[in-house]
Enzyme design. Sequence first.
Site, mmCIF file in Angstrom:
data_model
loop_
_atom_site.group_PDB
_atom_site.id
_atom_site.type_symbol
_atom_site.label_atom_id
_atom_site.label_comp_id
_atom_site.label_asym_id
_atom_site.label_seq_id
_atom_site.Cartn_x
_atom_site.Cartn_y
_atom_site.Cartn_z
ATOM 1 N N ASN A 239 -10.099 9.564 7.328
ATOM 2 C CA ASN A 239 -11.080 10.515 6.811
ATOM 3 C C ASN A 239 -12.368 10.422 7.614
ATOM 4 O O ASN A 239 -12.697 9.371 8.169
ATOM 5 C CB ASN A 239 -11.402 10.188 5.346
ATOM 6 C CG ASN A 239 -10.354 10.751 4.406
ATOM 7 O OD1 ASN A 239 -9.704 11.754 4.706
ATOM 8 N ND2 ASN A 239 -10.200 10.126 3.251
ATOM 9 N N SER B 187 -12.103 7.500 -3.295
ATOM 10 C CA SER B 187 -11.879 6.191 -2.656
ATOM 11 C C SER B 187 -13.190 5.441 -2.420
ATOM 12 O O SER B 187 -13.254 4.226 -2.557
ATOM 13 C CB SER B 187 -11.131 6.378 -1.343
ATOM 14 O OG SER B 187 -11.900 7.165 -0.452
ATOM 15 N N ALA C 58 -3.055 1.218 2.173
ATOM 16 C CA ALA C 58 -2.419 2.275 1.388
ATOM 17 C C ALA C 58 -1.712 3.298 2.287
ATOM 18 O O ALA C 58 -0.520 3.558 2.138
ATOM 19 C CB ALA C 58 -3.482 2.951 0.518
ATOM 20 N N ASN D 19 -15.028 15.640 0.710
ATOM 21 C CA ASN D 19 -15.306 14.201 0.550
ATOM 22 C C ASN D 19 -16.797 13.912 0.487
ATOM 23 O O ASN D 19 -17.234 12.998 -0.214
ATOM 24 C CB ASN D 19 -14.674 13.408 1.702
ATOM 25 C CG ASN D 19 -13.182 13.187 1.481
ATOM 26 O OD1 ASN D 19 -12.733 13.145 0.351
ATOM 27 N ND2 ASN D 19 -12.429 13.079 2.556
ATOM 28 N N GLY E 213 -2.936 -1.495 10.605
ATOM 29 C CA GLY E 213 -3.457 -1.394 9.250
ATOM 30 C C GLY E 213 -2.272 -1.102 8.338
ATOM 31 O O GLY E 213 -1.624 -0.067 8.489
ATOM 32 N N LYS F 207 -12.024 19.038 4.843
ATOM 33 C CA LYS F 207 -11.822 17.839 4.021
ATOM 34 C C LYS F 207 -13.102 16.994 3.982
ATOM 35 O O LYS F 207 -13.443 16.414 2.949
ATOM 36 C CB LYS F 207 -10.638 17.007 4.539
ATOM 37 C CG LYS F 207 -10.268 15.914 3.541
ATOM 38 C CD LYS F 207 -8.984 15.188 3.842
ATOM 39 C CE LYS F 207 -8.699 14.181 2.724
ATOM 40 N NZ LYS F 207 -7.795 13.113 3.145
ATOM 41 N N ASN G 86 -17.198 11.964 -2.860
ATOM 42 C CA ASN G 86 -17.336 10.522 -2.606
ATOM 43 C C ASN G 86 -18.754 10.042 -2.844
ATOM 44 O O ASN G 86 -18.971 8.984 -3.415
ATOM 45 C CB ASN G 86 -16.881 10.172 -1.186
ATOM 46 C CG ASN G 86 -15.362 10.075 -1.081
ATOM 47 O OD1 ASN G 86 -14.777 9.062 -1.389
ATOM 48 N ND2 ASN G 86 -14.735 11.164 -0.673
HETATM 49 P P1 NAD Z 1 -6.939 0.532 3.028
HETATM 50 O O1 NAD Z 1 -8.217 -0.218 2.887
HETATM 51 O O2 NAD Z 1 -5.953 0.539 1.905
HETATM 52 O O3 NAD Z 1 -6.157 0.026 4.324
HETATM 53 C C1 NAD Z 1 -6.793 -0.402 5.489
HETATM 54 C C2 NAD Z 1 -6.064 -1.646 5.949
HETATM 55 O O4 NAD Z 1 -6.550 -2.005 7.239
HETATM 56 C C3 NAD Z 1 -6.318 -2.846 5.026
HETATM 57 O O5 NAD Z 1 -5.087 -3.394 4.591
HETATM 58 C C4 NAD Z 1 -7.095 -3.809 5.918
HETATM 59 O O6 NAD Z 1 -6.831 -5.185 5.637
HETATM 60 C C5 NAD Z 1 -6.599 -3.417 7.294
HETATM 61 N N1 NAD Z 1 -7.481 -3.832 8.395
HETATM 62 C C6 NAD Z 1 -8.826 -3.930 8.412
HETATM 63 N N2 NAD Z 1 -9.259 -4.339 9.625
HETATM 64 C C7 NAD Z 1 -8.139 -4.495 10.402
HETATM 65 C C8 NAD Z 1 -7.917 -4.869 11.751
HETATM 66 N N3 NAD Z 1 -8.935 -5.209 12.557
HETATM 67 N N4 NAD Z 1 -6.656 -4.915 12.199
HETATM 68 C C9 NAD Z 1 -5.609 -4.596 11.391
HETATM 69 N N5 NAD Z 1 -5.766 -4.209 10.098
HETATM 70 C C10 NAD Z 1 -7.017 -4.165 9.619
HETATM 71 O O7 NAD Z 1 -7.361 2.017 3.413
HETATM 72 P P2 NAD Z 1 -6.471 3.347 3.260
HETATM 73 O O8 NAD Z 1 -6.627 3.875 1.891
HETATM 74 O O9 NAD Z 1 -5.119 3.110 3.810
HETATM 75 O O10 NAD Z 1 -7.296 4.331 4.208
HETATM 76 C C11 NAD Z 1 -7.181 4.322 5.621
HETATM 77 C C12 NAD Z 1 -7.861 5.586 6.142
HETATM 78 O O11 NAD Z 1 -7.133 6.723 5.676
HETATM 79 C C13 NAD Z 1 -9.289 5.794 5.634
HETATM 80 O O12 NAD Z 1 -10.050 6.477 6.590
HETATM 81 C C14 NAD Z 1 -9.099 6.686 4.420
HETATM 82 O O13 NAD Z 1 -10.263 7.430 4.085
HETATM 83 C C15 NAD Z 1 -7.985 7.583 4.933
HETATM 84 N N6 NAD Z 1 -7.177 8.216 3.906
HETATM 85 C C16 NAD Z 1 -6.675 7.485 2.878
HETATM 86 C C17 NAD Z 1 -5.910 8.117 1.914
HETATM 87 C C18 NAD Z 1 -5.336 7.363 0.750
HETATM 88 O O14 NAD Z 1 -4.870 8.006 -0.191
HETATM 89 N N7 NAD Z 1 -5.331 6.043 0.748
HETATM 90 C C19 NAD Z 1 -5.669 9.489 2.013
HETATM 91 C C20 NAD Z 1 -6.188 10.183 3.093
HETATM 92 C C21 NAD Z 1 -6.941 9.542 4.049
#
Ligand code: NAD
Length: 310
Positions: free
Chosen positions: A104, A259, A10, A190, A7, A186, A194
């Site tokens: 999360n 989010s 972000a 959330n 993944g 957390k 959320n």
């Molecule tokens: P995001 O949607 O930006 O990133 C997820 C990525 O995974 C996407 O680019 C998507 O295309 C990819 N993906 C989906 N299916 C896939 C697969 N089968 N194989 C490979 N890649 C695949 O999400 P994020 O914001 O990075 O969040 C990820 C996790 O982290 C979530 O649980 C979120 O709640 C948690 N989180 C995010 C933040 C933040 O600030 N972004 C902070 C804390 C926790």
Amino acid sequence: MRFLFAGAGALGARFGFMLHQNGEDVTWIDTWKEHVEKIRQDGLKVIIDDKDLGNFPIPISYPEELSGEFDVVFVATKSMQLKSMLESIKHVFKPDTKVICILNGLGHVDTLKEYVDPENILIGVTLWTSGLGGPGVLNAHGTGKTEVKQVEESDKSRSLEIVDVLNKSGLNMVYSDNVYQSIWHKVGLNCVFNSYCTIIDCNIGEYGSYEGHQRLTDMILNEVVAVGRAEGVDVKYDVISGNISRIFPPELAGLHYPSLTQDMKNGRLTEIDYLNGAVSKLGRKHNIPTPVCDLVTELIHIKEFLGGNK
Ligand code: NAD
């Protein structure tokens, strides 16, 4: 150590970039075609704290192209994508590959255990935040910290080594015996922001500006605390409630849309089943009624349905 970020969204882009900049061997996979192709063509554009740091060539591929073996796999999809992602990369796990999960929400250990020995799972929680500014663009602010803990701990020496490597790249990570409490704290925050901000369609500061916000907060927190404690975790109402009201000011998170609210607006499915939905599910297991979490979960699902979210 060879790291895989499963993944490159972000969080995966930000953490992976920090390791890559520190000279670690990092590979990313993602299924989002425009994102992967843009990075392959121009590199990952990195903007941190509004400063454009440039474009960085980084190795990224699609899951089906992935080969070789990895010492550490960082799972970095959304919660509902975790299982299908693990299914697609299970061929790159060695018997001692460590998998780090800081998604999360709740329920991830059960999913991970279908693919990985509990000795190799590091479960955790992060206070880092990150964002994407479109395909191929990492746009993030601030710093954070992360807690992790091995799910079973007969030998945790390699996990401690990994935490050390991650810290050398600035990830500010601690190995913590209190990780489940931090996860639930957390989750509580959330579950409030959320769900309510998405249903009400407001940001965090607007939610806090309503004189009845504490009543709304308590309706969810009472359920989260009761269910978390039934799970054997020392979940503290005062800590979560304090964390919630502390971030109302605009200079903290007041102007922020959670989010899940952003995912809803962007036509995507949400992580509700791993937040309030997971509290409801665990409530049923312990015979603890969770009518508010049940209701908000259904309301989010009907919004996803009517919006045609995918
Ligand atoms: P995001 O949607 O930006 O990133 C997820 C990525 O995974 C996407 O680019 C998507 O295309 C990819 N993906 C989906 N299916 C896939 C697969 N089968 N194989 C490979 N890649 C695949 O999400 P994020 O914001 O990075 O969040 C990820 C996790 O982290 C979530 O649980 C979120 O709640 C948690 N989180 C995010 C933040 C933040 O600030 N972004 C902070 C804390 C926790």
